[in-house]
Every structure is written in C-alpha cells, then in structure tokens.
Design a protein around this motif. Structure first.
Motif, PDB file in Angstrom:
ATOM      1  N   CYS A   1       3.346 -18.774  52.471  1.00 24.24           N
ATOM      2  CA  CYS A   1       2.141 -18.231  51.854  1.00 24.24           C
ATOM      3  C   CYS A   1       1.354 -19.354  51.173  1.00 24.24           C
ATOM      4  O   CYS A   1       1.832 -20.479  51.044  1.00 24.24           O
ATOM      5  CB  CYS A   1       2.521 -17.137  50.857  1.00 24.24           C
ATOM      6  SG  CYS A   1       3.459 -17.763  49.452  1.00 24.24           S
TER       7      CYS A   1
ATOM      8  N   CYS B   1       3.187 -21.047  48.171  1.00 27.01           N
ATOM      9  CA  CYS B   1       4.292 -21.909  48.587  1.00 27.01           C
ATOM     10  C   CYS B   1       3.776 -23.227  49.162  1.00 27.01           C
ATOM     11  O   CYS B   1       4.249 -24.309  48.804  1.00 27.01           O
ATOM     12  CB  CYS B   1       5.139 -21.170  49.614  1.00 27.01           C
ATOM     13  SG  CYS B   1       6.346 -22.205  50.422  1.00 27.01           S
TER      14      CYS B   1
ATOM     15  N   CYS C   1       9.711 -13.712  50.874  1.00 29.79           N
ATOM     16  CA  CYS C   1       8.302 -13.842  51.281  1.00 29.79           C
ATOM     17  C   CYS C   1       8.174 -14.363  52.708  1.00 29.79           C
ATOM     18  O   CYS C   1       7.153 -14.167  53.346  1.00 29.79           O
ATOM     19  CB  CYS C   1       7.580 -14.767  50.299  1.00 29.79           C
ATOM     20  SG  CYS C   1       5.846 -15.059  50.662  1.00 29.79           S
TER      21      CYS C   1
ATOM     22  N   ASP D   1       8.810 -17.675  53.349  1.00 31.00           N
ATOM     23  CA  ASP D   1       8.448 -19.096  53.236  1.00 31.00           C
ATOM     24  C   ASP D   1       9.598 -19.966  53.736  1.00 31.00           C
ATOM     25  O   ASP D   1      10.750 -19.732  53.388  1.00 31.00           O
ATOM     26  CB  ASP D   1       8.179 -19.474  51.770  1.00 31.00           C
ATOM     27  CG  ASP D   1       7.131 -18.597  51.126  1.00 31.00           C
ATOM     28  OD1 ASP D   1       6.118 -18.314  51.783  1.00 31.00           O
ATOM     29  OD2 ASP D   1       7.331 -18.206  49.961  1.00 31.00           O
TER      30      ASP D   1
ATOM     31  N   ASN E   1      12.716 -19.076  51.396  1.00 30.55           N
ATOM     32  CA  ASN E   1      12.505 -17.966  50.468  1.00 30.55           C
ATOM     33  C   ASN E   1      12.354 -16.683  51.284  1.00 30.55           C
ATOM     34  O   ASN E   1      11.253 -16.315  51.676  1.00 30.55           O
ATOM     35  CB  ASN E   1      11.248 -18.232  49.630  1.00 30.55           C
ATOM     36  CG  ASN E   1      10.833 -17.030  48.820  1.00 30.55           C
ATOM     37  OD1 ASN E   1      11.650 -16.166  48.513  1.00 30.55           O
ATOM     38  ND2 ASN E   1       9.553 -16.963  48.466  1.00 30.55           N
TER      39      ASN E   1
ATOM     40  N   CYS F   1       8.075 -18.327  45.457  1.00 28.03           N
ATOM     41  CA  CYS F   1       7.087 -18.970  46.326  1.00 28.03           C
ATOM     42  C   CYS F   1       6.672 -20.317  45.732  1.00 28.03           C
ATOM     43  O   CYS F   1       6.696 -21.342  46.402  1.00 28.03           O
ATOM     44  CB  CYS F   1       5.846 -18.097  46.469  1.00 28.03           C
ATOM     45  SG  CYS F   1       6.158 -16.509  47.253  1.00 28.03           S
TER      46      CYS F   1
ATOM     47  N   ARG G   1       6.272 -13.947  42.288  1.00 28.59           N
ATOM     48  CA  ARG G   1       5.832 -15.109  43.065  1.00 28.59           C
ATOM     49  C   ARG G   1       6.528 -16.401  42.648  1.00 28.59           C
ATOM     50  O   ARG G   1       6.257 -17.459  43.181  1.00 28.59           O
ATOM     51  CB  ARG G   1       4.307 -15.306  42.940  1.00 28.59           C
ATOM     52  CG  ARG G   1       3.488 -14.095  43.271  1.00 28.59           C
ATOM     53  CD  ARG G   1       3.849 -13.481  44.634  1.00 28.59           C
ATOM     54  NE  ARG G   1       3.652 -14.339  45.796  1.00 28.59           N
ATOM     55  CZ  ARG G   1       2.482 -14.506  46.412  1.00 28.59           C
ATOM     56  NH1 ARG G   1       1.408 -13.921  45.978  1.00 28.59           N
ATOM     57  NH2 ARG G   1       2.393 -15.271  47.484  1.00 28.59           N
TER      58      ARG G   1
HETATM   59 ZN    ZN Z   1       5.558 -17.011  49.435  1.00 31.65          ZN
END
Ligand code: ZN
Length: 140
Positions: free
Chosen positions: A64, A67, A39, A41, A36, A125, A122
């Motif tokens: 994060c 995630c 972010c 991830d 991702n 995530c 989000r």
């Molecule tokens: Zn994330």
C-alpha cells in the motif's frame, strides 16, 4: 498548508516516485524479506552492511502507499549510520507511530507518518520496512 497536508504530500511523493527502489539483486548486498499479511505488503530490503555501518539500503516489493512510502523514506535516512544509531531511529519511529514521545531530529522525513498514531491498524504498514531492518540487524 497545514502540517497534516504537508505530511500527506511527503508520503504521496515517496509513493509515486520511490527512492532507492530496485527490481533485482545487487552483488554484495544481503537480503531480508518482510511481510505484512494483514494488508498484503511484501518487501525485500537489500543491505550493504560493513563493519557495523550501513553503507547503502535499497528495497523492492509491493504494498500500500503507506508501506511503500515508508520503505522509500527509510532508504534515505540510514546510510552511513551505525547499528546502534539505526536501532535508536527505529525505536523513535515506532514511538512516533504509537503517539508516544520521540526525538524529532532523529526521525527526519519519517515525521510525515505522525498522523498515523490515530490509526493503529496501519502501524504494521508503516513499520514493515523498519521492522525488516531491525530483523536484519539482529542477525548481523
Ligand atoms: Zn499496507
């Protein structure tokens, strides 16, 4: 405690003490990567998948809290499910994240992410691990 706090606690517990997190490949497991970029991830999921049934699921990677908690939760919810059952769970989880109707009995602990419907940024995530499972199942 209100529901939102309980949900946040479930997420933080999974983030702080992830379930089924590994650091290296296991023999006999297939890998599927999920990224991702918005972010940062990055996950790799490890599948023991036989005869249309997911026997075991593990993950490695960084990301994060949302995630990583989501990855930890998904590894607990899919074992011994068939491909169709898993795809149905993924669909219901996607609906939950988007504030659409979903079956509560199907999503189990992933209900903790229902508050994210208010934060569409989000979505990626929370959905990354689930998207990665879907990508894997579509090829197998
Ligand atoms: Zn994330």
């Amino acid at each position: 405690m209100d529901t939102e706090r309980i949900h946040r606690q479930i997420i933080m517990t999974h983030y702080n003490t992830p379930q089924n997190k590994i650091n290296e490949k296991i023999a006999g497991y297939d890998q599927q990567k999920g990224i991702n970029p918005s972010c940062g991830d990055e996950l790799t999921l490890h599948f023991k998948y036989e005869n249309n049934i997911l026997k075991d699921l593990k993950f490695e990677g960084e990301g994060c809290s949302i995630c990583c908690a989501s990855a930890s939760i998904i590894t607990q919810e899919l074992n011994n499910n068939t491909k169709d059952e898993i795809l149905n769970k993924i669909k219901n989880f996607s609906n939950l994240l988007q504030g659409k109707e979903f079956e509560e009995s199907i999503v189990e602990d992933a209900i903790a992410f229902s508050g994210l419907a208010k934060f569409p940024a989000r979505y990626k995530c929370a959905f990354l691990a689930w998207q990665t499972v879907e990508d894997y199942l579509k090829k197998n």
